[in-house]
Design a protein around this motif. Structure first.
Motif, mmCIF file in Angstrom:
data_model
loop_
_atom_site.group_PDB
_atom_site.id
_atom_site.type_symbol
_atom_site.label_atom_id
_atom_site.label_comp_id
_atom_site.label_asym_id
_atom_site.label_seq_id
_atom_site.Cartn_x
_atom_site.Cartn_y
_atom_site.Cartn_z
ATOM 1 N N ALA A 177 0.840 -1.196 0.000
ATOM 2 C CA ALA A 177 0.000 0.000 0.000
ATOM 3 C C ALA A 177 0.878 1.249 0.000
ATOM 4 O O ALA A 177 0.652 2.196 -0.764
ATOM 5 N N SER A 178 1.900 1.235 0.856
ATOM 6 C CA SER A 178 2.790 2.398 0.927
ATOM 7 C C SER A 178 3.530 2.587 -0.382
ATOM 8 O O SER A 178 3.744 3.712 -0.832
ATOM 9 N N THR A 179 3.947 1.474 -0.983
ATOM 10 C CA THR A 179 4.659 1.552 -2.252
ATOM 11 C C THR A 179 3.766 2.188 -3.322
ATOM 12 O O THR A 179 4.173 3.108 -4.041
ATOM 13 N N LEU A 182 3.358 5.876 -2.639
ATOM 14 C CA LEU A 182 4.576 6.642 -2.943
ATOM 15 C C LEU A 182 4.752 6.802 -4.460
ATOM 16 O O LEU A 182 5.065 7.888 -4.960
ATOM 17 N N LEU A 183 4.522 5.689 -5.168
ATOM 18 C CA LEU A 183 4.683 5.737 -6.624
ATOM 19 C C LEU A 183 3.657 6.669 -7.264
ATOM 20 O O LEU A 183 3.971 7.400 -8.208
ATOM 21 N N ASP A 184 2.462 6.669 -6.701
ATOM 22 C CA ASP A 184 1.433 7.592 -7.205
ATOM 23 C C ASP A 184 1.902 9.035 -7.066
ATOM 24 O O ASP A 184 1.784 9.839 -7.991
ATOM 25 N N VAL A 206 7.854 -0.891 -9.134
ATOM 26 C CA VAL A 206 8.453 0.358 -9.597
ATOM 27 C C VAL A 206 8.739 0.274 -11.097
ATOM 28 O O VAL A 206 8.429 1.182 -11.865
ATOM 29 N N ILE A 207 9.297 -0.890 -11.486
ATOM 30 C CA ILE A 207 9.651 -1.077 -12.903
ATOM 31 C C ILE A 207 8.401 -0.934 -13.782
ATOM 32 O O ILE A 207 8.439 -0.300 -14.837
ATOM 33 N N ASP A 208 7.298 -1.472 -13.266
ATOM 34 C CA ASP A 208 6.046 -1.410 -14.041
ATOM 35 C C ASP A 208 5.582 0.025 -14.268
ATOM 36 O O ASP A 208 4.934 0.321 -15.266
#
Lengths: 228, 412
Positions: A177-179, A182-184, A206-208
């Motif tokens: 969820a945090s990832t 953060l990516l958003d 992240v790669i995606d």
């Protein structure tokens, strides 16, 4: 225009004893507004490359330009000043200053830049709002979750208005969820404010989300794919 | 921000900081208390010497201070007296005839310094009258009375009303002896003084020193020494100068010159205090170095991060230095306050060293020591702690700025 440009970058550790060639001539250009992931297996040289384009380490061959300036020959003190003005760091382990609050952590680099108080206050609020932590201004890192700490770290990295943000495995210690959160945030900052992000990562999530993926293998670029 | 950062950094490990703060505060306290104790001893020694008979200033014929011969008496006592009466800063003075002789009783004999004094003058000038433990201070209508010290009374087995024979040379270099009656026994706490000094009335002594044939004028005028007590000890030097100007041909000396041991004592005590101070500060240096080194070594990664995001070496160095200085700044007021309270309390109530009094008395030191301190010591300590903190922080701070961010960030 390329904000980062490397030409024939080499890095050899222990050149006098048992030389280890971590980078064997890397040519890479990253343009303003890119959202780039540097990937590769352990030992492929991605951390070394990140350290060199982040001005934390110097190449043993080739050169590196950031914002049109050759940083490969700068002295330690020049590099410190250069990093302060041009590069925002996000570290795997958050690396916030534990004795400062979220607000103070974000403000810190701007203080090093001698920005005015009014400017600092406005930017701290703006950035912590952007990462969704406007209600945590006065919390210390120990009072924040890992995801929240990493968002503070992103706000801190953005504070000096750097040329680009360098993030070394930023999601390695975060839950899903945090990832995602953060990516958003980073993707939005990239999209809306054209902030350039460079990641090193193993994390498929992240790669995606990356729009360019540079794969390093044995110190050279193996693949460089762009997605739109 | 750096001062705030430094301040918060020192409270990351409250226990560790508390330990070093306590150590520094105790060090300061110990240095102040020690200085107070030694100054107290020194002042007590000097004061007792001044009170016992030295006074603040002494006036002699120049030759007398070199040879202590009877013949080198003051040529014009009246003039000296007139001059002293005219100076407002003089509290009292005592005109004395001084000779060396032998005091004998049925038990034995001892060499003594015989001081012939005017009882009223001497009572005002010295504290001998206050230090009588037995008898009276020259009761009237009694010829050939002598005051002796407790030490001499003990050695010669004398009591009040005992007979004592004093033998000395007269002005004609003839041996003369006379029987005296002990009228009082004093105890100054200074064993050498109490064992080696006796007081008689000047008129009695002058009569014995000037054999038949000498004029009454000589008898009345014979005096070797005028001891002067000032209202304020601070005026010693200036009064010495003005008296010396007014009395050419005479020798005016301060108590330090009269008793070089006092000056030696004063300077030695100051030197020893300074040595203790330096030793304590040295110990503190290593305590602070240890603490600061731990503080640096446990945040290598953080220091790497600070340098990575743009904190330059000068600022990192300042931050570490400031942490040590802040530790000192917290410790110093505590130590200074403890020291001040100790000096104040023991200054009022004294510390009783009577268990060691025999040894102390041999050196002329009182049994109860009242701490005293030169207020400058507080400043010296404050500056000392500041300098110590800065010095102690240099090595850890250098270690911090020598870190390479790229390596420090990898530190686990």
């Amino acid at each position: 225009m390329a904000v980062i440009k490397t030409k024939g970058v080499e890095k050899t550790y222990n050149p006098d004893k048992i030389p280890v060639r971590a980078l064997k001539g890397v040519d890479l250009e990253i343009a303003e507004g890119e959202f780039t992931a540097i990937v590769g297996p352990s030992g492929s040289g991605k951390t070394t490359l990140l350290n060199i384009i982040g001005g934390l380490d110097r190449p043993t061959g080739g050169y590196v330009e950031v914002g049109g300036e050759d940083i490969s020959q700068m002295s330690d003190n020049e590099l410190i000043d250069f990093r302060k003005e041009h590069i925002g760091f996000v570290f795997q382990a958050y690396n916030l200053i534990p004795v400062l609050t979220a607000r103070e952590n974000v403000e810190f680099v701007m203080l090093l830049q001698n920005r005015s108080k009014a400017e600092r206050d406005a930017r701290v609020k703006e950035l912590l709002h952007a990462v969704g932590l406007e209600d945590k201004l006065d919390k210390r890192p120990s009072e924040l979750s890992g995801g929240q700490q990493q968002r503070v770290a992103v706000a801190r990295a953005l504070a000096p208005k750097p040329t680009f943000i360098l993030a070394d495995e930023p999601t390695a210690n975060l839950d899903s969820a945090s990832t995602a959160n953060l990516l958003d945030i980073m993707a939005r900052l990239n999209r809306e404010e054209h902030i350039t992000f460079v990641f090193s990562t193993h994390d498929q999530r992240v790669i995606d989300r990356a729009r360019r993926v540079v794969t390093l293998v044995d110190g050279v670029i193996d693949k460089d794919e762009r997605r739109e | 921000m750096i001062p705030i950062l430094s301040w918060r950094n020192i409270w990351r490990s409250p226990t560790r900081s508390a330990v070093v703060i306590t150590a520094v505060a105790l060090g300061i306290w110990a240095a102040i208390a020690l200085s107070g104790f030694m100054t107290g001893i020194m002042k007590s020694y000097v004061r007792s010497a001044i009170e016992n008979s030295v006074g603040h200033l002494q006036i002699h014929a120049p030759e007398f201070t070199e040879e202590y011969e009877l013949k080198y008496y003051l040529p014009d006592v009246q003039k000296v007296a007139q001059e002293l009466e005219s100076l407002p800063q003089i509290a009292a003075y005592s005109t004395r005839t001084v000779t060396n002789g032998m005091a004998s009783s049925s038990k034995g004999a001892r060499g003594v310094m015989v001081k012939g004094v005017e009882p009223q003058q001497e009572a005002a000038m010295s504290a001998i009258d206050d230090k009588l433990t037995e008898g009276e201070f020259f009761p009237e209508m009694r010829g050939n009375g002598v005051l002796i010290g407790a030490e001499l009374a003990d050695k010669l087995n004398l009591k009040v009303r005992s007979k004592l024979v004093l033998t000395f040379q007269d002005l004609n270099r003839e041996i003369t002896a006379a029987a005296f009656r002990v009228v009082g026994i004093f105890d100054t706490g200074n064993a050498p003084f109490d064992g080696g000094t006796v007081f008689v009335e000047r008129a009695d002594l002058n009569r014995l020193l000037s054999p038949q044939g000498d004029t009454a004028a000589v008898q009345g005028a014979l005096a070797h020494e005028v001891a002067v007590l000032l209202k304020d000890v601070q005026q010693v030097e200036t009064t010495e100068e003005s008296l010396q100007d007014a009395l050419p041909g005479l020798d005016v000396k301060t108590y330090r010159e009269v008793s070089p041991d006092l000056e030696l004592y004063e300077s030695q005590i100051q030197n020893v205090s300074m040595i203790y101070l330096v030793v304590i500060m040295l110990a503190l240096v290593f305590g602070i170095i240890n603490t600061m080194l731990m503080a640096v070594l446990e945040r290598i990664k953080e220091l790497g991060m600070l340098m990575a995001i743009g904190m330059n070496k000068a600022k990192v160095f300042t931050m570490i230095l400031l942490e040590a200085v802040l530790l000192g700044l917290v410790s110093a007021p505590i130590g200074l306050l403890l020291g001040y309270l100790t000096i104040w309390y023991v200054g009022e109530n004294g510390i009783d060293l009577s268990a060691y009094s025999a040894g102390l008395a041999d050196y002329g030191i009182a049994q109860v020591i009242y701490f005293e301190i030169d207020p400058q010591v507080y400043w010296q300590m404050a500056v000392g702690v500041f300098v110590t903190s800065v010095l102690a922080a240099i090595y850890p701070a250098l270690k911090a700025i020598r870190l390479k961010p790229v390596d420090a960030l990898q530190h686990v």
